[in-house]
Design a protein around this motif. Structure first.
Motif, PDB file in Angstrom:
ATOM      1  N   CYS A  29     -30.699 161.743   9.200  1.00 47.26           N
ATOM      2  CA  CYS A  29     -29.811 161.648  10.354  1.00 47.26           C
ATOM      3  C   CYS A  29     -28.429 161.196   9.901  1.00 47.26           C
ATOM      4  CB  CYS A  29     -30.365 160.661  11.382  1.00 47.26           C
ATOM      5  SG  CYS A  29     -29.306 160.477  12.842  1.00 47.26           S
ATOM      6  N   HIS A  30     -27.426 161.973  10.260  1.00 48.25           N
ATOM      7  CA  HIS A  30     -26.042 161.589  10.052  1.00 48.25           C
ATOM      8  C   HIS A  30     -25.459 161.140  11.388  1.00 48.25           C
ATOM      9  CE1 HIS A  30     -25.454 162.951   5.880  1.00 48.25           C
ATOM     10  NE2 HIS A  30     -26.374 163.854   6.175  1.00 48.25           N
ATOM     11  N   MET A  31     -24.791 160.004  11.383  1.00 47.57           N
ATOM     12  CA  MET A  31     -24.206 159.457  12.600  1.00 47.57           C
ATOM     13  C   MET A  31     -22.706 159.288  12.424  1.00 47.57           C
ATOM     14  SD  MET A  31     -26.935 156.482  13.567  1.00 47.57           S
ATOM     15  CE  MET A  31     -28.701 156.809  13.588  1.00 47.57           C
ATOM     16  N   VAL A  32     -21.971 159.606  13.475  1.00 46.66           N
ATOM     17  CA  VAL A  32     -20.524 159.405  13.477  1.00 46.66           C
ATOM     18  C   VAL A  32     -20.201 158.365  14.532  1.00 46.66           C
ATOM     19  CG1 VAL A  32     -18.261 160.459  13.806  1.00 46.66           C
ATOM     20  CG2 VAL A  32     -20.124 161.793  12.764  1.00 46.66           C
ATOM     21  N   GLN A  33     -19.711 157.213  14.095  1.00 48.94           N
ATOM     22  CA  GLN A  33     -19.295 156.172  15.036  1.00 48.94           C
ATOM     23  C   GLN A  33     -17.867 156.479  15.487  1.00 48.94           C
ATOM     24  OE1 GLN A  33     -19.680 152.154  13.541  1.00 48.94           O
ATOM     25  NE2 GLN A  33     -19.996 151.346  15.600  1.00 48.94           N
ATOM     26  N   ILE A  34     -17.695 156.582  16.798  1.00 47.29           N
ATOM     27  CA  ILE A  34     -16.417 156.986  17.376  1.00 47.29           C
ATOM     28  C   ILE A  34     -15.595 155.748  17.721  1.00 47.29           C
ATOM     29  CG2 ILE A  34     -15.297 158.296  19.209  1.00 47.29           C
ATOM     30  CD1 ILE A  34     -17.014 159.981  17.292  1.00 47.29           C
ATOM     31  N   PRO A  35     -14.364 155.636  17.238  1.00 49.75           N
ATOM     32  CA  PRO A  35     -13.537 154.472  17.577  1.00 49.75           C
ATOM     33  C   PRO A  35     -13.167 154.465  19.051  1.00 49.75           C
ATOM     34  CG  PRO A  35     -12.241 156.111  16.410  1.00 49.75           C
ATOM     35  CD  PRO A  35     -13.663 156.581  16.363  1.00 49.75           C
ATOM     36  N   LEU A  36     -12.789 153.313  19.542  1.00 51.89           N
ATOM     37  CA  LEU A  36     -12.394 153.170  20.943  1.00 51.89           C
ATOM     38  C   LEU A  36     -11.284 154.167  21.262  1.00 51.89           C
ATOM     39  CD1 LEU A  36     -12.601 151.616  23.613  1.00 51.89           C
ATOM     40  CD2 LEU A  36     -10.886 150.023  22.728  1.00 51.89           C
ATOM     41  N   CYS A  37     -11.555 155.025  22.237  1.00 53.40           N
ATOM     42  CA  CYS A  37     -10.568 156.027  22.628  1.00 53.40           C
ATOM     43  C   CYS A  37     -10.697 156.304  24.112  1.00 53.40           C
ATOM     44  CB  CYS A  37     -10.749 157.325  21.831  1.00 53.40           C
ATOM     45  SG  CYS A  37     -12.361 158.104  22.065  1.00 53.40           S
ATOM     46  N   ARG A  38      -9.656 156.891  24.665  1.00 57.45           N
ATOM     47  CA  ARG A  38      -9.616 157.226  26.087  1.00 57.45           C
ATOM     48  C   ARG A  38      -9.135 158.662  26.227  1.00 57.45           C
ATOM     49  NH1 ARG A  38      -7.623 152.129  25.331  1.00 57.45           N
ATOM     50  NH2 ARG A  38      -8.721 150.440  26.411  1.00 57.45           N
ATOM     51  N   PRO A  39      -9.394 159.295  27.378  1.00 48.93           N
ATOM     52  CA  PRO A  39      -8.955 160.680  27.546  1.00 48.93           C
ATOM     53  C   PRO A  39      -7.455 160.880  27.340  1.00 48.93           C
ATOM     54  CG  PRO A  39     -10.566 160.129  29.218  1.00 48.93           C
ATOM     55  CD  PRO A  39     -10.256 158.844  28.492  1.00 48.93           C
ATOM     56  N   ASP A  85     -25.813 147.594  23.648  1.00 44.37           N
ATOM     57  CA  ASP A  85     -24.357 147.764  23.631  1.00 44.37           C
ATOM     58  C   ASP A  85     -23.960 148.686  22.479  1.00 44.37           C
ATOM     59  OD1 ASP A  85     -21.638 147.601  23.707  1.00 44.37           O
ATOM     60  OD2 ASP A  85     -21.513 145.475  23.189  1.00 44.37           O
ATOM     61  N   TRP A  86     -23.726 149.951  22.798  1.00 42.50           N
ATOM     62  CA  TRP A  86     -23.368 150.921  21.765  1.00 42.50           C
ATOM     63  C   TRP A  86     -21.896 150.853  21.387  1.00 42.50           C
ATOM     64  CZ3 TRP A  86     -27.071 152.912  19.036  1.00 42.50           C
ATOM     65  CH2 TRP A  86     -28.356 152.985  19.601  1.00 42.50           C
ATOM     66  N   GLY A  87     -21.119 150.078  22.121  1.00 41.04           N
ATOM     67  CA  GLY A  87     -19.711 149.921  21.789  1.00 41.04           C
ATOM     68  C   GLY A  87     -19.443 148.808  20.794  1.00 41.04           C
ATOM     69  N   ALA A  88     -20.491 148.125  20.346  1.00 39.81           N
ATOM     70  CA  ALA A  88     -20.316 147.041  19.380  1.00 39.81           C
ATOM     71  C   ALA A  88     -19.767 147.585  18.060  1.00 39.81           C
ATOM     72  CB  ALA A  88     -21.649 146.339  19.137  1.00 39.81           C
ATOM     73  N   PRO A  89     -18.839 146.861  17.434  1.00 47.74           N
ATOM     74  CA  PRO A  89     -18.279 147.348  16.158  1.00 47.74           C
ATOM     75  C   PRO A  89     -19.336 147.514  15.070  1.00 47.74           C
ATOM     76  CG  PRO A  89     -16.933 145.578  17.061  1.00 47.74           C
ATOM     77  CD  PRO A  89     -18.170 145.623  17.892  1.00 47.74           C
ATOM     78  N   GLN A  90     -20.314 146.621  15.064  1.00 40.74           N
ATOM     79  CA  GLN A  90     -21.395 146.691  14.093  1.00 40.74           C
ATOM     80  C   GLN A  90     -22.703 146.957  14.839  1.00 40.74           C
ATOM     81  OE1 GLN A  90     -21.019 146.511  10.753  1.00 40.74           O
ATOM     82  NE2 GLN A  90     -18.807 146.258  10.984  1.00 40.74           N
TER      83      GLN A  90
END
Length: 207
Positions: A48-58, A140-145
């Motif tokens: 499994c490859h995962m891409v963590q997406i940085p905080l972003c907005r539309p 909490d999937w928005g956690a940095p770690q």
């Protein structure tokens, strides 16, 4: 199971073959409100490859060109479970027009009409004899770690989708509903855009 976590985009040189399993983790279940945090991908090989997406907005979208190229490649089938949600999120936060697609939930609903249990956990257990845990679903999937438990949970959502597709294709063929399923898959990107425009409620397809 092997897990590789990447920041912001896929690395160069990855080959997922002609079909890739995909899932997303978000801050909630409203694709227009709850930001995208993680994208999981697998070629069905136990990796499994995962891409963590940085905080972003539309209004300040993040761009992941290698991930986008893969998901928009017409030669690669994208396998989801409940594609309608994931497609909306990928469009809204990354500007990705993902197609062609396959949805194991739609295939299950078209073939397993004897039950209302079409969740991924139910399908893995009943069709593959595999038990998967949903314990981290609401974390909490928005956690940095992200924790080891979160990563294992996220990986389990894509590692079995290739095999599920094979089993569900057998059932679709048995029930004579392959073409109907394909028509539903083709419509899913548009259905996701209806959701983003607020047409989930009221549903314009309802009476």
């Amino acid at each position: 199971m092997s897990i590789h976590l990447h920041q912001g985009d896929l690395p160069e040189g990855l080959d997922f073959g002609n079909a890739v399993a995909i899932d997303t983790e978000t801050m909630g279940l409203n694709p227009a409100r709850d930001r995208l945090c993680l994208v999981q991908l697998s070629a069905g090989d136990g990796i499994c490859h995962m891409v963590q997406i940085p905080l972003c907005r539309p209004d300040r979208p993040h761009r992941a060109p290698r991930l986008q190229a893969l998901l928009e490649d017409p030669a690669v089938l994208k396998i989801f479970h409940f594609a309608r949600f994931d497609l909306g999120v990928l469009t809204h936060y990354l500007g990705i027009d993902c197609r062609p697609v396959y949805c194991t939930k739609i295939a299950a609903k078209l073939t397993r009409t004897f039950t209302d249990r079409h969740g991924l956990k139910d399908l893995c257990k009943e069709l593959l004899g595999v038990e998967i845990s949903k314990q981290q679903q609401s974390s909490d999937w928005g956690a940095p770690q992200l924790s080891e438990e979160q990563l294992k949970y996220a990986a389990s959502d894509v590692l079995h989708l290739h095999r599920l597709r094979e089993r569900l294709d057998e059932l679709l063929a048995r029930e004579g509903r392959i073409e109907l399923a394909r028509a539903a898959y083709d419509f899913l990107p548009a259905r996701a855009r209806f959701d983003l425009l607020g047409y989930e409620d009221p549903d314009i397809f309802a009476h």
